[in-house]
Design an enzyme around this catalytic site. Structure first.
Site, PDB file in Angstrom:
ATOM      1  N   LYS A 119      -3.366  -3.586  -3.065  1.00 29.66           N
ATOM      2  CA  LYS A 119      -4.212  -3.773  -1.873  1.00 29.66           C
ATOM      3  C   LYS A 119      -4.532  -2.445  -1.190  1.00 29.66           C
ATOM      4  CE  LYS A 119      -2.171  -5.909   1.495  1.00 29.66           C
ATOM      5  NZ  LYS A 119      -1.990  -4.818   2.492  1.00 29.66           N
ATOM      6  N   ARG A 151      -0.421 -12.265   9.340  1.00 28.21           N
ATOM      7  CA  ARG A 151       0.583 -12.506   8.310  1.00 28.21           C
ATOM      8  C   ARG A 151       1.140 -13.930   8.351  1.00 28.21           C
ATOM      9  NH1 ARG A 151       2.623  -7.783   6.021  1.00 28.21           N
ATOM     10  NH2 ARG A 151       1.970  -5.861   7.045  1.00 28.21           N
ATOM     11  N   ARG A 204       9.320   0.348 -11.208  1.00 22.82           N
ATOM     12  CA  ARG A 204       9.034   1.613 -10.529  1.00 22.82           C
ATOM     13  C   ARG A 204      10.242   2.540 -10.536  1.00 22.82           C
ATOM     14  NH1 ARG A 204       6.551  -0.765  -4.921  1.00 22.82           N
ATOM     15  NH2 ARG A 204       4.433  -1.255  -5.623  1.00 22.82           N
ATOM     16  N   ARG A 264      14.287   2.697  -6.001  1.00 20.86           N
ATOM     17  CA  ARG A 264      14.482   2.457  -4.578  1.00 20.86           C
ATOM     18  C   ARG A 264      15.188   1.126  -4.349  1.00 20.86           C
ATOM     19  NH1 ARG A 264       8.516   3.942  -2.288  1.00 20.86           N
ATOM     20  NH2 ARG A 264       8.035   2.183  -3.669  1.00 20.86           N
ATOM     21  N   ARG A 305      10.776 -11.229  -1.172  1.00 20.28           N
ATOM     22  CA  ARG A 305       9.566 -10.821  -0.442  1.00 20.28           C
ATOM     23  C   ARG A 305       8.373 -11.669  -0.844  1.00 20.28           C
ATOM     24  NH1 ARG A 305       9.569  -4.697  -2.048  1.00 20.28           N
ATOM     25  NH2 ARG A 305       7.522  -4.676  -1.024  1.00 20.28           N
TER      26      ARG A 305
END
Length: 295
Positions: free
Chosen positions: A93, A169, A204, A232, A243
Site C-alpha cells: 500500500k 481503521r 523479510r 524483526r 495482525r
C-alpha cells in the site's frame, strides 16, 4: 490627424497621435519627464488598424478579459479528488500511495503520521493524544477524528484533493467521519491472500549495518552478508497472523460504509500492474469530472 497604413491589411486610415514635446528639463524633474517621454514613444510604436481590424482587436481583448475573470472565479477548475486506500500489512500500500501522489498530486494523509506530527507540534489535539499515549491507553476515536478533519480542511488539501491512507481503521471511525460529512469518491482496497502476506512478511530480513531489507525468496541477499541479517520481532509468522486477523475484523466493518465507492484491486500482481489497475479507476474519475465541467 495623419494617414498611416493598417498593420493588418495595409489599408490607409486616419489616426490621431500626440506629438512628442521636447522641453527643457531641470534636474529636479528629469526622472518624471524621462518616464513621460518613454510613454509617448511607446504610444507611437503601437500598431495602427483600420476600422474593421480595430473592432476585431477589441473583440479579442474582451474575450481574453472574460476568460481571465472566469478563471479567477474558478469556473474552469475541476473539483479535486477524494480517495481512501486500504490494505493489510505487506500488501504494498505504501508504494501505491507514493505513485498515486506522484501522478495525481493528491495530498497524502496517514492518521499515524498525523498523530505523531500533532503530538510533536504540541497542538491542543496533540497534547490530548499524548496524555493517553503516556498512560499507555489508546487514543480515543474522537481525538483522531478531530485531527483528520482539521487536516482535510487545510488549503493545500482543499486545492489538490486528498489520499487518506489506512483510515478509517474501524467501523466506529468510519461512522465518526461520515457524521462529519467526509466521504471519498473512491475507496481502493488492495487484496492479497493471507498465506501470501505471511510469506511476504515472515521472509523479510534486515541488514542492521545498512538498513536494507531483503526477502529470502523474492529478494535474496548477497551470500557474503547473509550471516549478519536479522528478522524483526514483529515479522514472525505468528505475529503476522494476529495482525491480519485484527485487520480483517476491522476492515469488514469499514467497507460497509463505502460499498458504492469500493474498488478492489488484486495485490498479487506486480507493483506496476497493481498501480495500472488503480490508475485506470482514478483516471476514469478524473475524466468524468472533466467532461462534466465541460458540459
Amino acid at each position: 490627424m495623419h494617414s498611416v497604413n493598417c498593420s493588418s491589411c495595409s489599408q490607409a486610415t486616419l489616426v490621431q497621435r500626440r506629438r512628442v514635446q521636447h522641453r527643457p528639463v531641470t534636474s529636479i524633474h528629469t526622472a518624471a519627464l524621462t518616464a513621460r517621454r518613454q510613454s509617448q514613444q511607446e504610444e507611437q510604436r503601437k500598431p495602427s488598424y483600420c476600422l474593421t481590424h480595430r473592432r476585431r482587436a477589441s473583440t479579442v481583448r474582451c474575450s481574453r478579459l472574460q476568460h481571465t475573470v472566469a478563471s479567477s472565479n474558478g469556473s474552469h477548475s475541476q473539483e479535486p479528488m477524494r480517495v481512501m486506500i486500504s490494505g493489510a500489512p505487506a500488501t504494498g500500500k505504501g508504494t501505491q500511495c507514493s505513485r498515486i501522489v506522484e501522478k495525481f498530486g493528491l495530498v497524502h494523509i496517514s492518521a499515524g503520521d498525523l498523530l505523531r506530527a500533532e503530538v510533536a507540534a504540541g497542538t491542543p489535539a496533540g497534547k490530548e493524544a499524548a496524555s493517553y499515549m503516556d498512560s499507555g491507553n489508546l487514543v480515543p476515536n474522537s481525538v483522531v477524528v478531530e485531527m483528520v478533519v482539521n487536516r482535510l480542511e487545510q488549503p493545500d488539501v482543499q486545492e489538490h484533493g486528498w489520499l487518506l491512507d489506512g483510515y478509517p481503521r474501524s467501523g466506529d471511525q468510519a461512522e465518526a467521519i461520515v457524521q462529519k460529512g467526509i466521504k471519498p469518491d473512491l475507496f481502493v482496497l488492495i487484496s492479497v491472500p493471507d498465506e501470501d502476506l505471511v510469506d511476504r512478511v515472515a521472509g523479510r530480513r534486515l541488514d542492521p549495518e545498512t538498513g536494507d531489507i531483503y526477502h529470502m525468496k523474492h529478494k535474496p541477499p548477497p551470500q557474503d552478508i547473509e550471516h549478519r541479517l536479522i528478522q524483526r520481532s514483529d515479522d514472525t509468522a505468528e505475529k503476522v497472523k494476529t495482525r491480519l486477523h485484527n485487520h480483517h475484523s476491522n476492515v469488514d466493518a469499514v467497507l460497509g460504509y463505502y460499498q458504492d465507492q469500493l474498488v478492489e484491486v488484486d495485490g498479487t500482481q506486480s507493483m506496476d500492474d497493481v498501480f495500472s489497475a488503480i490508475d485506470e479507476h482514478l483516471s476514469k474519475l478524473s475524466e468524468s469530472r472533466s467532461h462534466a465541467l465541460a458540459a
